[in-house]
Design a protein around this motif. Structure first.
Motif, PDB file in Angstrom:
ATOM      1  N   LEU A  23       0.942  -1.208   0.010  1.00 56.83           N
ATOM      2  CA  LEU A  23      -0.085  -0.093   0.012  1.00 56.83           C
ATOM      3  C   LEU A  23       0.886   1.194   0.113  1.00 56.83           C
ATOM      4  O   LEU A  23       0.160   2.318   0.153  1.00 56.83           O
ATOM      5  CB  LEU A  23      -0.902  -0.050   1.257  1.00 56.83           C
ATOM      6  CG  LEU A  23      -2.184  -1.326   1.151  1.00 56.83           C
ATOM      7  CD1 LEU A  23      -2.870  -0.980   2.646  1.00 56.83           C
ATOM      8  CD2 LEU A  23      -2.740  -0.890   0.248  1.00 56.83           C
ATOM      9  N   LYS A  24       2.053   1.243  -0.234  1.00 58.36           N
ATOM     10  CA  LYS A  24       2.950   2.322  -0.191  1.00 58.36           C
ATOM     11  C   LYS A  24       2.869   2.756  -1.677  1.00 58.36           C
ATOM     12  O   LYS A  24       3.863   2.984  -2.406  1.00 58.36           O
ATOM     13  CB  LYS A  24       4.560   1.864   0.230  1.00 58.36           C
ATOM     14  CG  LYS A  24       4.663   1.715   1.586  1.00 58.36           C
ATOM     15  CD  LYS A  24       6.223   1.126   1.676  1.00 58.36           C
ATOM     16  CE  LYS A  24       6.543   0.826   3.179  1.00 58.36           C
ATOM     17  NZ  LYS A  24       7.977   0.467   3.245  1.00 58.36           N
ATOM     18  N   VAL A  25       1.671   3.498  -1.900  1.00 54.86           N
ATOM     19  CA  VAL A  25       1.455   4.231  -3.067  1.00 54.86           C
ATOM     20  C   VAL A  25       1.026   5.656  -2.679  1.00 54.86           C
ATOM     21  O   VAL A  25       0.100   5.722  -1.979  1.00 54.86           O
ATOM     22  CB  VAL A  25       0.461   3.344  -4.051  1.00 54.86           C
ATOM     23  CG1 VAL A  25       0.429   4.607  -5.145  1.00 54.86           C
ATOM     24  CG2 VAL A  25       1.189   2.157  -4.309  1.00 54.86           C
ATOM     25  N   LEU A  30      -1.714   7.752  -7.367  1.00 60.40           N
ATOM     26  CA  LEU A  30      -3.370   7.202  -7.773  1.00 60.40           C
ATOM     27  C   LEU A  30      -4.219   8.139  -8.523  1.00 60.40           C
ATOM     28  O   LEU A  30      -4.866   7.645  -9.558  1.00 60.40           O
ATOM     29  CB  LEU A  30      -4.027   6.676  -6.395  1.00 60.40           C
ATOM     30  CG  LEU A  30      -3.203   5.524  -5.794  1.00 60.40           C
ATOM     31  CD1 LEU A  30      -3.873   5.112  -4.420  1.00 60.40           C
ATOM     32  CD2 LEU A  30      -2.864   4.478  -6.619  1.00 60.40           C
ATOM     33  N   GLU A  31      -4.087   9.221  -7.981  1.00 59.80           N
ATOM     34  CA  GLU A  31      -4.989  10.271  -8.810  1.00 59.80           C
ATOM     35  C   GLU A  31      -4.460  10.781 -10.166  1.00 59.80           C
ATOM     36  O   GLU A  31      -5.165  10.731 -10.872  1.00 59.80           O
ATOM     37  CB  GLU A  31      -4.968  11.555  -7.903  1.00 59.80           C
ATOM     38  CG  GLU A  31      -5.773  11.608  -6.556  1.00 59.80           C
ATOM     39  CD  GLU A  31      -5.742  12.929  -5.669  1.00 59.80           C
ATOM     40  OE1 GLU A  31      -6.876  13.394  -5.340  1.00 59.80           O
ATOM     41  OE2 GLU A  31      -4.756  13.372  -5.696  1.00 59.80           O
ATOM     42  N   ARG A 291       3.122   1.448 -16.508  1.00 63.37           N
ATOM     43  CA  ARG A 291       4.436   2.154 -17.160  1.00 63.37           C
ATOM     44  C   ARG A 291       4.147   3.467 -17.366  1.00 63.37           C
ATOM     45  O   ARG A 291       5.211   4.297 -17.004  1.00 63.37           O
ATOM     46  CB  ARG A 291       4.843   1.297 -18.573  1.00 63.37           C
ATOM     47  CG  ARG A 291       5.528  -0.024 -17.875  1.00 63.37           C
ATOM     48  CD  ARG A 291       5.867  -0.665 -19.176  1.00 63.37           C
ATOM     49  NE  ARG A 291       6.203  -1.999 -18.845  1.00 63.37           N
ATOM     50  CZ  ARG A 291       6.665  -3.019 -19.677  1.00 63.37           C
ATOM     51  NH1 ARG A 291       7.212  -2.637 -21.061  1.00 63.37           N
ATOM     52  NH2 ARG A 291       7.474  -4.067 -19.388  1.00 63.37           N
ATOM     53  N   LEU A 292       2.988   3.940 -18.097  1.00 62.44           N
ATOM     54  CA  LEU A 292       2.829   5.430 -18.433  1.00 62.44           C
ATOM     55  C   LEU A 292       2.908   6.468 -17.252  1.00 62.44           C
ATOM     56  O   LEU A 292       3.401   7.249 -17.021  1.00 62.44           O
ATOM     57  CB  LEU A 292       1.612   5.476 -19.283  1.00 62.44           C
ATOM     58  CG  LEU A 292       1.210   6.860 -19.482  1.00 62.44           C
ATOM     59  CD1 LEU A 292       2.148   7.841 -20.109  1.00 62.44           C
ATOM     60  CD2 LEU A 292      -0.023   6.636 -20.360  1.00 62.44           C
ATOM     61  N   THR A 293       2.038   5.675 -16.289  1.00 64.46           N
ATOM     62  CA  THR A 293       1.977   6.352 -14.649  1.00 64.46           C
ATOM     63  C   THR A 293       3.483   6.692 -14.059  1.00 64.46           C
ATOM     64  O   THR A 293       3.908   7.558 -13.673  1.00 64.46           O
ATOM     65  CB  THR A 293       1.387   5.647 -13.661  1.00 64.46           C
ATOM     66  OG1 THR A 293      -0.103   5.553 -14.368  1.00 64.46           O
ATOM     67  CG2 THR A 293       1.215   6.335 -12.236  1.00 64.46           C
ATOM     68  N   ARG A 294       4.205   5.524 -14.241  1.00 67.08           N
ATOM     69  CA  ARG A 294       5.664   5.605 -13.645  1.00 67.08           C
ATOM     70  C   ARG A 294       6.525   6.652 -14.491  1.00 67.08           C
ATOM     71  O   ARG A 294       7.330   7.292 -13.848  1.00 67.08           O
ATOM     72  CB  ARG A 294       6.378   4.345 -14.039  1.00 67.08           C
ATOM     73  CG  ARG A 294       7.604   4.255 -13.537  1.00 67.08           C
ATOM     74  CD  ARG A 294       8.709   2.995 -13.980  1.00 67.08           C
ATOM     75  NE  ARG A 294       9.802   2.982 -13.640  1.00 67.08           N
ATOM     76  CZ  ARG A 294      10.801   2.400 -14.481  1.00 67.08           C
ATOM     77  NH1 ARG A 294      10.584   2.148 -15.662  1.00 67.08           N
ATOM     78  NH2 ARG A 294      12.265   2.427 -14.213  1.00 67.08           N
ATOM     79  N   ARG A 306       0.689   1.335  -8.622  1.00 71.37           N
ATOM     80  CA  ARG A 306      -0.825   0.964  -8.380  1.00 71.37           C
ATOM     81  C   ARG A 306      -0.941   0.336  -6.787  1.00 71.37           C
ATOM     82  O   ARG A 306       0.245  -0.056  -6.247  1.00 71.37           O
ATOM     83  CB  ARG A 306      -0.911  -0.214  -9.329  1.00 71.37           C
ATOM     84  CG  ARG A 306      -0.090  -1.237  -9.038  1.00 71.37           C
ATOM     85  CD  ARG A 306      -0.694  -2.545 -10.332  1.00 71.37           C
ATOM     86  NE  ARG A 306      -1.710  -3.006  -9.898  1.00 71.37           N
ATOM     87  CZ  ARG A 306      -2.896  -3.586 -10.684  1.00 71.37           C
ATOM     88  NH1 ARG A 306      -2.624  -3.703 -11.916  1.00 71.37           N
ATOM     89  NH2 ARG A 306      -3.863  -4.098 -10.222  1.00 71.37           N
ATOM     90  N   LEU A 307      -1.905   0.284  -6.440  1.00 72.19           N
ATOM     91  CA  LEU A 307      -2.172  -0.432  -5.082  1.00 72.19           C
ATOM     92  C   LEU A 307      -2.201  -1.933  -5.445  1.00 72.19           C
ATOM     93  O   LEU A 307      -2.513  -2.648  -6.482  1.00 72.19           O
ATOM     94  CB  LEU A 307      -3.514   0.031  -4.619  1.00 72.19           C
ATOM     95  CG  LEU A 307      -3.700   1.380  -4.132  1.00 72.19           C
ATOM     96  CD1 LEU A 307      -4.933   1.592  -3.607  1.00 72.19           C
ATOM     97  CD2 LEU A 307      -2.715   1.545  -2.887  1.00 72.19           C
ATOM     98  N   PHE A 308      -1.419  -2.768  -4.397  1.00 74.45           N
ATOM     99  CA  PHE A 308      -1.841  -4.144  -4.473  1.00 74.45           C
ATOM    100  C   PHE A 308      -0.902  -4.899  -5.806  1.00 74.45           C
ATOM    101  O   PHE A 308      -1.383  -5.426  -6.456  1.00 74.45           O
ATOM    102  CB  PHE A 308      -3.094  -4.718  -4.729  1.00 74.45           C
ATOM    103  CG  PHE A 308      -4.142  -4.193  -3.577  1.00 74.45           C
ATOM    104  CD1 PHE A 308      -3.775  -4.316  -2.326  1.00 74.45           C
ATOM    105  CD2 PHE A 308      -5.055  -3.338  -4.035  1.00 74.45           C
ATOM    106  CE1 PHE A 308      -4.781  -3.673  -1.511  1.00 74.45           C
ATOM    107  CE2 PHE A 308      -5.945  -2.529  -3.356  1.00 74.45           C
ATOM    108  CZ  PHE A 308      -5.795  -2.875  -1.746  1.00 74.45           C
TER     109      PHE A 308
END
Length: 317
Positions: A23-25, A30-31, A291-294, A306-308
């Motif tokens: 859960l270390k996101v 996330l938004e 990957r795009l979020t990263r 991402r979570l989980f």
């Protein structure tokens, strides 16, 4: 492709990841990820696409060009595979509607050495799209314009937050550069993709990938050596973002390509039966959301996107 071991037999030698680790996101990440999906969906709908529901299990799935652990489920007298990608279902879907997309959960039980790449999860979400009668250039232009809209959208809502995480963040300049695979290989050697990604400051396309490097469903060019396909490569060392291209759609050509790759025709009988009935020419691609979020957030590993998250070689909630 050789299957390594059965899904339900996979045990031993894996590190357990506790819930707190998973859960270390950051909430902001996330938004931003949510906004990336929203912007891409809006862009595609405005471009005439409809969203279809993902396929989670099927008798057929992407054979991939590398071995992964088997992820299959026995069910009565048959067997389902967990979706590695929706490539075959996308080809069939454009018989019904000419432009489709889906946010597809993909399960690829990668081996442990992939955990250190920063780019691999064994469960990830792919924005899959396919266009009937399209050419590769159509998809290149579509994706370039979509990326501009996505980056503008996240910049408008989260620009200040993103720039604290990512000093390189900017709206991509289009058109993206196109680099031919074999020319890059000749100049830089087998590690050319990593070298070029680290040198680049803008996303670029890697095109005309050799036949042996890809699956049987990407269309073979007239020279019989390279495929009418492409990868999008992120700059600053973030690596591959997108894979796609034009598709083989003629039955005999598909059988020929399967023979070259050593694919089991019986394992893909459901798909081949549909090809016999006729599928249209098409082109498309798959975009890894994590990957795009990263890349946007300048994260060290996709597990932070991402979570989980489920990293190769680990078991987590």
């Amino acid at each position: 492709m050789r299957k390594l071991i059965g899904l339900l037999k996979f045990s031993g030698g894996v590190r357990m990841v506790n819930v707190q680790e998973s859960l270390k996101v950051k909430r902001e990440v996330l938004e931003i990820s949510s906004e990336i999906m929203s912007e891409s969906g809006q862009f595609l709908r405005k471009s005439g696409f409809i969203e279809i529901l993902p396929v989670i299990i099927s008798p057929i799935t992407d054979p991939l060009n590398h071995s992964v652990f088997d992820a299959s489920i026995d069910y009565y007298d048959g067997q389902y595979a967990l979706t590695k990608s929706m490539i075959f279902h996308k080809q069939l879907a454009v018989r019904v509607f000419p432009k489709i997309f889906t946010f597809s959960p993909n399960i690829r039980l990668e081996t442990e050495e992939k955990k250190s790449t920063g780019r691999h999860l064994i469960e990830f979400t792919q924005l899959d799209l396919e266009v009937k009668d399209a050419k590769r250039d159509d998809i290149l232009t579509l994706i370039e314009n979509m990326f501009v809209e996505i980056f503008k959208g996240v910049d408008e809502k989260f620009g200040q937050i993103i720039r604290t995480m990512n000093p390189h963040f900017s709206i991509p300049k289009i058109p993206f550069e196109r680099v031919k695979y074999l020319e890059a290989y000749e100049e830089y050697g087998p590690d050319f993709e990593t070298i070029l990604s680290k040198k680049a400051t803008e996303p670029f396309w890697l095109i005309d990938i050799p036949i042996e490097e890809r699956e049987f469903y990407d269309r073979l060019d007239g020279d019989g050596k390279v495929l009418v396909d492409m990868d999008l490569i992120y700059p600053y060392g973030f690596g591959e973002a997108i894979s796609g291209g034009e598709r083989e759609h003629e039955y005999e050509k598909i059988l020929y390509r399967m023979g070259l790759k050593g694919n089991d025709q019986e394992a893909l009988r459901w798909y081949l039966d549909e090809v016999k009935k006729g599928i249209p020419p098409s082109a498309g691609c798959g975009i890894g959301i994590e990957r795009l979020t990263r890349f946007v957030c300048n994260l060290k590993h996709v597990s932070e996107a991402r979570l989980f998250a489920k990293v190769p070689g680990t078991v987590s909630i």
